[in-house]
Design an enzyme around this catalytic site. Structure first.
Site, PDB file in Angstrom:
ATOM      1  N   HIS A  72      34.859 -55.430 -18.912  1.00 22.55           N
ATOM      2  CA  HIS A  72      35.305 -56.597 -17.424  1.00 22.55           C
ATOM      3  C   HIS A  72      35.604 -58.061 -17.778  1.00 22.55           C
ATOM      4  O   HIS A  72      36.823 -58.116 -16.662  1.00 22.55           O
ATOM      5  CB  HIS A  72      34.374 -55.610 -16.293  1.00 22.55           C
ATOM      6  CG  HIS A  72      34.014 -54.747 -15.859  1.00 22.55           C
ATOM      7  ND1 HIS A  72      33.898 -54.047 -14.413  1.00 22.55           N
ATOM      8  CD2 HIS A  72      34.129 -53.205 -16.573  1.00 22.55           C
ATOM      9  CE1 HIS A  72      34.044 -52.477 -15.116  1.00 22.55           C
ATOM     10  NE2 HIS A  72      34.479 -52.154 -16.058  1.00 22.55           N
ATOM     11  N   PRO A 164      40.643 -50.051 -15.329  1.00 21.87           N
ATOM     12  CA  PRO A 164      41.169 -48.805 -16.523  1.00 21.87           C
ATOM     13  C   PRO A 164      39.937 -48.159 -15.060  1.00 21.87           C
ATOM     14  O   PRO A 164      38.492 -48.871 -14.593  1.00 21.87           O
ATOM     15  CB  PRO A 164      39.847 -48.468 -17.377  1.00 21.87           C
ATOM     16  CG  PRO A 164      40.349 -49.642 -18.021  1.00 21.87           C
ATOM     17  CD  PRO A 164      40.439 -50.578 -17.719  1.00 21.87           C
ATOM     18  N   ASP A 254      25.906 -43.635 -30.834  1.00 25.19           N
ATOM     19  CA  ASP A 254      26.240 -42.686 -31.643  1.00 25.19           C
ATOM     20  C   ASP A 254      27.713 -41.963 -31.572  1.00 25.19           C
ATOM     21  O   ASP A 254      27.936 -42.570 -30.554  1.00 25.19           O
ATOM     22  CB  ASP A 254      25.276 -41.771 -32.372  1.00 25.19           C
ATOM     23  CG  ASP A 254      24.861 -41.455 -30.910  1.00 25.19           C
ATOM     24  OD1 ASP A 254      25.494 -40.841 -29.667  1.00 25.19           O
ATOM     25  OD2 ASP A 254      23.136 -41.205 -30.686  1.00 25.19           O
TER      26      ASP A 254
END
EC number: 1.11.1.7
Length: 330
Positions: A72, A164, A254
């Site tokens: 951000h 976004p 992961d």
């Protein structure tokens, strides 16, 4: 034959030099470089690392919080630590930033560093380093963080519109990333940070019960996953309740996040669209190593994209300042 081998060797050496040049360019960025504080404050990086580790051990949610905070910060006025500034109309008061956490971790590291190297290490660099260390804390791969950023002196909530949004189409997401010099692979890689962290029920409830005002759920949600999400986020339940963005692996950095997208188990609307849109699906597939496609190692590519992002509109040299306290300009 001797000339042939000589030519091949020269070509191989050229390719090595070219690759090194690309890597150096990526690391150096816009005036930043790895090891910037090696002589002026050699303990800076280790202090940030130990501070993140200590806070993570008592509260694992600080890892995704810091990672999100760095993202951000970079998307609004560049990576200048402006997200850290307090004020009635500062960036951190904007709606997308109200649930950010980890400010205390950055301030803790800054206090320790100021005690031994006053006025040397920027808050923007501490945040960039802490983001890397947060990934490592959650079992992700490490990468070298270029430093040398200076802190910005402007922080406005109104500028948070560059971020976004959870409902953005892929085209809008790509446009927002491209504006910052990031390509489609960077978009998919960096969004992969959602392999750790959570979202509030408030941002997914319409997707579960009234998608696009249809009175029903988003059809891209897997039929077996929908009741699980609805149980976690009932229609009239607690809007502030948190839901893991990577079901079953919320605390591990992961590739299971990408597996979930493939199986229709993305929690955010904008995340699931990365699978339903062909231009981004191919990168999800490559991170998953799907047969027939040139694979990409997610951890490695994530680090590369983080370096690119961390050099967005950085302030170096005499631009900006080195804050004494991260939450306030000097």
């Amino acid at each position: 034959m001797e000339y042939y081998h000589h030519s091949i060797n020269k070509m191989a050496m050229f390719m090595v030099i070219l690759v090194l040049a690309i890597d150096v360019t990526m690391v150096l960025g816009q005036g930043t470089r790895v090891g910037f504080y090696s002589s002026t404050c050699p303990r800076a990086e280790s202090i940030v690392q130990s501070t993140v580790r200590a806070h993570f051990q008592s509260d694992p949610t600080v890892a995704p919080g810091i990672l999100r905070m760095h993202f951000h910060d970079c998307f609004v006025l560049g990576c200048d630590g402006s997200i850290l500034i307090e004020g009635s109309d500062a960036e951190r008061t904007a709606i997308p930033n109200r649930n950010l956490k980890g400010f205390d971790v950055i301030e803790d590291a800054k206090t320790q560093i100021e005690a031994i190297c006053p006025g040397v290490v920027s808050c923007a660099d501490i945040l960039a380093l802490a983001a890397r260390d947060s990934v490592v804390a959650t079992r992700g791969l490490t990468w070298s963080v270029p430093t040398g950023r200076r802190d910005g002196r402007v922080s406005r909530a109104a500028d948070a519109g560059d971020l976004p949004a959870f409902f953005d189409s892929v085209d809008i997401q790509k446009r927002k990333f491209l504006t910052k010099g990031l390509n489609t692979q960077d978009l998919v890689a960096l969004t992969g940070a959602h392999t750790i962290g959570t979202a509030g029920c408030a941002v997914i409830r319409d997707r579960l019960f009234n998608f696009n005002s249809t009175g029903g759920p988003d059809p891209s949600i897997d039929a077996t996953f929908l009741p699980q999400l609805r149980a976690l986020c009932p229609q009239n339940g607690d809007a502030s309740r948190r839901v893991g963005l990577d079901t079953g692996s919320v605390n591990n950095f992961d590739t299971s996040y990408f597996s979930n997208l493939r199986n229709g188990r993305g929690v955010l609307e904008s995340d699931q669209k990365l699978w339903t849109d062909a231009s981004t699906q191919v990168f999800v597939q490559r991170f998953l190593g799907i047969r027939g496609l040139l694979g990409l190692t997610f951890g490695v590519e994530f680090g590369r994209s983080m370096v690119k992002m961390s050099n967005i509109e950085v302030k170096t040299g005499t631009n900006g300042e080195i804050r004494k306290v991260c939450s306030a300009i000097n």
